[in-house]
Design a protein around this motif. Structure first.
Motif, PDB file in Angstrom:
ATOM      1  N   CYS A 175      -5.235   8.162   1.735  1.00 55.84           N
ATOM      2  CA  CYS A 175      -5.303   6.840   1.883  1.00 55.84           C
ATOM      3  C   CYS A 175      -5.178   6.306   3.322  1.00 55.84           C
ATOM      4  CB  CYS A 175      -3.810   6.548   1.377  1.00 55.84           C
ATOM      5  SG  CYS A 175      -2.967   4.836   1.682  1.00 55.84           S
ATOM      6  N   CYS A 221      -5.234   3.061   4.133  1.00 52.84           N
ATOM      7  CA  CYS A 221      -4.722   1.687   4.165  1.00 52.84           C
ATOM      8  C   CYS A 221      -4.217   1.453   5.980  1.00 52.84           C
ATOM      9  CB  CYS A 221      -3.580   1.361   3.222  1.00 52.84           C
ATOM     10  SG  CYS A 221      -4.362   1.020   1.661  1.00 52.84           S
ATOM     11  N   SER A 222      -4.466   0.248   6.437  1.00 55.38           N
ATOM     12  CA  SER A 222      -3.929   0.211   7.789  1.00 55.38           C
ATOM     13  C   SER A 222      -2.507  -0.099   7.791  1.00 55.38           C
ATOM     14  CB  SER A 222      -4.657  -0.902   8.630  1.00 55.38           C
ATOM     15  OG  SER A 222      -4.484  -2.198   7.856  1.00 55.38           O
ATOM     16  N   ARG A 280      -2.172  -3.915   6.861  1.00 55.87           N
ATOM     17  CA  ARG A 280      -2.393  -3.975   5.522  1.00 55.87           C
ATOM     18  C   ARG A 280      -0.948  -3.812   4.873  1.00 55.87           C
ATOM     19  NH1 ARG A 280      -3.214  -1.853   0.386  1.00 55.87           N
ATOM     20  NH2 ARG A 280      -4.030  -3.464  -0.800  1.00 55.87           N
ATOM     21  N   LEU A 281      -0.350  -2.672   4.986  1.00 55.30           N
ATOM     22  CA  LEU A 281       0.851  -2.171   4.321  1.00 55.30           C
ATOM     23  C   LEU A 281       1.907  -3.210   4.941  1.00 55.30           C
ATOM     24  CD1 LEU A 281       0.567   1.616   5.021  1.00 55.30           C
ATOM     25  CD2 LEU A 281       0.119   0.543   2.837  1.00 55.30           C
ATOM     26  N   TYR A 337       3.897   0.638  -2.579  1.00 57.58           N
ATOM     27  CA  TYR A 337       2.485   0.805  -2.494  1.00 57.58           C
ATOM     28  C   TYR A 337       1.651   0.338  -3.582  1.00 57.58           C
ATOM     29  CZ  TYR A 337      -2.167   2.453  -1.134  1.00 57.58           C
ATOM     30  OH  TYR A 337      -3.480   2.603  -0.952  1.00 57.58           O
ATOM     31  N   LYS A 365      -4.036   0.731  -4.015  1.00 59.22           N
ATOM     32  CA  LYS A 365      -5.361   0.556  -3.509  1.00 59.22           C
ATOM     33  C   LYS A 365      -6.366   1.705  -3.334  1.00 59.22           C
ATOM     34  CE  LYS A 365      -8.043  -1.703   0.040  1.00 59.22           C
ATOM     35  NZ  LYS A 365      -8.579  -1.011   1.005  1.00 59.22           N
ATOM     36  N   CYS A 366      -5.783   2.640  -2.814  1.00 57.20           N
ATOM     37  CA  CYS A 366      -6.702   4.006  -2.385  1.00 57.20           C
ATOM     38  C   CYS A 366      -6.533   4.993  -3.676  1.00 57.20           C
ATOM     39  CB  CYS A 366      -6.367   4.766  -1.357  1.00 57.20           C
ATOM     40  SG  CYS A 366      -6.605   3.560   0.135  1.00 57.20           S
TER      41      CYS A 366
END
Ligand code: GLU
Length: 473
Positions: A98, A100-101, A104-105, A121, A124-125
């Protein structure tokens, strides 16, 4: 089934009372069942873990006599194993990369909070199949989406948590280091842990850990979550409440057995019995008798137990400890009684070993200081003449034991028509600096004839100085 328990402290501070109690319950259960206890140092947080803290834990365990059967294992030495199983989970499709930055989180979290949802979470990934060389990627566990996790907690009873409540937790950080839930699960599995007895602050981790264990093909251990320990104000026990580390209790002069006895009763009981030998603790302890409600730390009770064990102790067993404590006050033991006799004399009167050592200093010191209030009250002009007679009576004595000392004192009491305290209190202040000591004849015998005579002379001089100062005013 062979019973294997564990004590897995994180070496980031002292061994505190709560940790020691957890260790004790695990240790007792292993001993009782003929199983074993594994000691595991959870040192993956390299910034907060120190060798000093490891030593404190190991010394504390040894001081308490809680010998572990296996370990210590160090998690930092098992990184290859964690990486291997992370890889396995990835290959099985039970984990994913994953990227995700943070931003973003964070935004996700804020949005969820604002909407009154539990932050989590958003997957997304989860199905992107990002490759292993994705920059900055962490590895997340694919928590099952449906169903629920249930376990039967030996303290809490049946617990069920819906998988929808659980996050896809990060099991490896972007730098490849494993996270707590993964390392615990792999270690519990590899070390064959049958029973996890731990603080209930970990209960939220348990369903996550069970899911991970199942993904790894392991049977989860049996769990028992022990309620926390509260301070007298009803808040979770912490440094604010005073001494909480095992080492502090050692310094205070709490006996290890007294602390164990105190700890075993924090959250566990056997009828209304308070005093337990080690063998009784082992025989009687059972996880099913651990209370569901939090327990409150009560220092008075610990002191009471400590006093009990000090009274019961064989004086020769305490002597070395007491000798060290007296010397630590800068006093040499050369000019004083055998420390074993000192222990015998003070055993009934001390709540802690430190207290006992403090009460013994005047027996060894070259010079004593008067407690100001005691001196003011008892070293007064009326005491001078009886004290002078004490001097001449004592000087004439060939022997120096309680019987002859007692007889000499009685002669003086008769001569001056005094009650014992009128003589004994000034004498106590004279030889010990304080008004509270064991019986006066024993106190004097222990101080010794030479020191007694010198100190009585000093007390007479003190009385004279006081009278002179009063006249000047
Ligand atoms: N290392 C954890 C702690 O000190 C213990 C984790 C566990 O018992 O699973 O809180």
């Amino acid at each position: 089934m062979s019973i294997v328990t564990r004590f897995p402290p994180s070496p980031t501070g002292s061994l505190h009372v709560g940790g020691a109690r957890t260790a004790l319950f695990n240790w007792l259960y292993a001993k009782k069942t003929g199983g074993k206890m594994v000691l595991r140092i959870e040192d993956t947080d390299r910034e907060r873990s120190t060798q000093e803290a490891v030593d404190i834990i190991l010394n504390g365990m040894q001081w308490l006599g809680m010998d572990w059967d296996e370990g210590p294992h160090y998690q930092t030495q098992r990184f290859d194993r964690y990486a291997q199983l992370t890889q396995q989970l990835l290959e099985q499709g039970d984990a994913y990369y994953c990227n995700c930055s943070k931003e973003r989180l964070e935004a996700l979290r804020e949005g969820q909070m604002a909407a009154g949802e539990k932050p989590r979470y958003d997957h997304k990934c989860r199905d992107l199949n990002l490759p292993s060389d994705t920059p900055g990627a962490v590895v997340r566990f694919k928590n099952p989406l449906d169903g629920a996790v249930s376990f039967s907690d030996l303290v809490r009873g049946d617990v069920t948590v819906s998988n929808a409540e659980l996050d896809d937790l990060v099991i490896a950080r972007a730098d490849g280091t494993p996270t707590y839930n993964l390392t615990v699960v792999i270690d519990d599995m590899d070390m064959g842990i049958s029973h996890v007895l731990r603080g209930d602050d970990h209960i939220n981790n348990t369903p996550r850990q069970i899911n991970l264990l199942q993904a790894l093909g392991a049977t989860p251990p049996i769990y028992a979550h022990v309620p926390m320990i509260l301070g007298s104000d009803g808040k979770r026990l912490s440094k604010r409440h005073g001494a909480v580390s095992v080492l502090d209790y050692d310094k205070m002069g709490i006996l290890p057995h007294a602390l164990l006895n105190y700890l075993v009763r924090l959250g566990w009981s056997h009828g209304d019995q308070e005093v337990f030998s080690l063998q009784e603790m082992i025989d009687l302890f059972d996880i099913s008798d651990v209370n569901r409600a939090p327990s409150t730390f009560n220092q008075e009770k610990l002191l009471w137990l400590n006093q009990h064990y000090i009274k019961e102790a064989d004086p020769s067993e305490l002597a070395e400890d007491i000798a060290g404590r007296i010397e630590a006050k800068g006093v040499s033991l050369v000019n004083g009684p055998d420390v074993i006799d000192t222990v015998k004399m003070l055993q009934e009167r001390a709540q802690t070993l430190e207290d006992m050592a403090q009460q013994a200093v005047y027996l060894y010191a070259d010079e004593i200081e008067y407690d100001p209030a005691a001196a003011k009250k008892h070293l007064r002009a009326v005491a001078k003449e009886p004290m002078q007679h004490v001097l001449s009576e004592f000087e004439a004595l060939d022997e120096w034991q309680t019987e002859v000392i007692d007889a000499a004192l009685k002669r003086i009491l008769a001569q001056f028509d005094l009650k014992l305290p009128k003589l004994a209190l000034p004498l106590r202040v004279a030889v010990a600096g304080m008004a509270a000591t064991p019986s006066i004849d024993l106190t004097l015998q222990m101080v010794g004839k030479t020191k007694t005579l010198a100190r009585v002379r000093e007390a007479i001089a003190y009385i004279d100085e006081r009278a002179a100062a009063a006249q000047d005013r």
